[in-house]
Motif scaffolding. Structure first.
Motif, PDB file in Angstrom:
ATOM      1  N   ALA A 285       0.863  -1.175   0.000  1.00 36.67           N
ATOM      2  CA  ALA A 285       0.000   0.000   0.000  1.00 36.67           C
ATOM      3  C   ALA A 285       0.900   1.226   0.000  1.00 36.67           C
ATOM      4  O   ALA A 285       1.973   1.225   0.614  1.00 36.67           O
ATOM      5  CB  ALA A 285      -0.900  -0.010   1.229  1.00 36.67           C
TER       6      ALA A 285
ATOM      7  N   CYS B  64      -4.153   7.404   0.364  1.00 35.37           N
ATOM      8  CA  CYS B  64      -3.439   6.137   0.245  1.00 35.37           C
ATOM      9  C   CYS B  64      -4.227   5.195  -0.650  1.00 35.37           C
ATOM     10  O   CYS B  64      -5.422   5.376  -0.878  1.00 35.37           O
ATOM     11  CB  CYS B  64      -3.148   5.508   1.599  1.00 35.37           C
TER      12      CYS B  64
ATOM     13  N   SER C 265      -4.470   0.864  -1.700  1.00 33.29           N
ATOM     14  CA  SER C 265      -4.078  -0.494  -1.338  1.00 33.29           C
ATOM     15  C   SER C 265      -3.173  -1.092  -2.413  1.00 33.29           C
ATOM     16  O   SER C 265      -3.046  -0.554  -3.511  1.00 33.29           O
ATOM     17  CB  SER C 265      -5.325  -1.356  -1.148  1.00 33.29           C
ATOM     18  N   SER C 266      -2.575  -2.207  -2.103  1.00 31.62           N
ATOM     19  CA  SER C 266      -1.621  -2.821  -3.031  1.00 31.62           C
ATOM     20  C   SER C 266      -2.274  -3.195  -4.359  1.00 31.62           C
ATOM     21  O   SER C 266      -1.651  -3.083  -5.415  1.00 31.62           O
ATOM     22  CB  SER C 266      -0.975  -4.052  -2.402  1.00 31.62           C
TER      23      SER C 266
ATOM     24  N   THR D 214      -9.053   3.010  -1.640  1.00 35.40           N
ATOM     25  CA  THR D 214      -8.375   4.302  -1.541  1.00 35.40           C
ATOM     26  C   THR D 214      -8.972   5.099  -0.388  1.00 35.40           C
ATOM     27  O   THR D 214     -10.124   4.863   0.020  1.00 35.40           O
ATOM     28  CB  THR D 214      -8.516   5.128  -2.836  1.00 35.40           C
TER      29      THR D 214
ATOM     30  N   TRP E 287      -1.778  -0.223   6.177  1.00 36.52           N
ATOM     31  CA  TRP E 287      -3.159   0.245   6.154  1.00 36.52           C
ATOM     32  C   TRP E 287      -3.672   0.360   7.569  1.00 36.52           C
ATOM     33  O   TRP E 287      -3.504  -0.539   8.384  1.00 36.52           O
ATOM     34  CB  TRP E 287      -4.013  -0.734   5.353  1.00 36.52           C
TER      35      TRP E 287
ATOM     36  N   GLY F 128      -2.514   6.008   6.036  1.00 29.40           N
ATOM     37  CA  GLY F 128      -1.794   4.851   6.522  1.00 29.40           C
ATOM     38  C   GLY F 128      -0.609   5.228   7.404  1.00 29.40           C
ATOM     39  O   GLY F 128      -0.330   6.406   7.642  1.00 29.40           O
TER      40      GLY F 128
END
Length: 123
Positions: free
Chosen positions: A33, A50, A52-53, A58, A101, A107
């Motif tokens: 992330a 931010c 996520s991977s 978001t 996260w 994050g």
């Protein structure tokens, strides 16, 4: 040590747009992330957004919702922050880092801070 490189900053008039890029050096981003943070002169660093991977989740701080969009292209090993309708108060140095996260807006940083990229909104 994981480190990311920011680019894309510049001088823009209020209402203008910029797209920031965040690229990884020596590792792939798709397992992480990523968070964008900013620091204005005389102020503490604050989380902006931010992702996520996978890119499926978001988050944004309230002041940028509807104006900023975070996205990622894992094939290009890059995360982006599209900033539209820029305001004077968006002026800051912007940083990207890998994050864990959590409940905070961008994050919890887990990589070292880079040089950042300066965004200046001025008429």
């Amino acid at each position: 040590q994981l480190q990311l490189v920011e680019s894309g900053g510049g001088l823009v008039q209020p209402g203008g747009s910029l797209r920031l890029s965040c690229a990884a050096s020596g590792f792939t981003l798709d397992n992480y992330a990523i968070g964008w943070f900013r620091q204005a002169p005389g102020k503490e660093r604050e989380g902006v957004s931010c992702i996520s991977s996978s890119g499926g989740m978001t988050k944004y701080r309230d002041s940028v919702k509807g104006r900023f969009t975070i996205s990622r292209d894992n094939a290009k090993n890059t995360v982006y922050l599209q900033m539209n309708s820029l305001k004077l108060e968006d002026t800051a140095v912007y940083y990207c880092v890998t994050v864990r996260w959590g409940s905070v807006v961008a994050g919890i940083p887990t990589s070292s801070w880079g040089q950042g990229t300066q965004v200046t909104v001025s008429s």
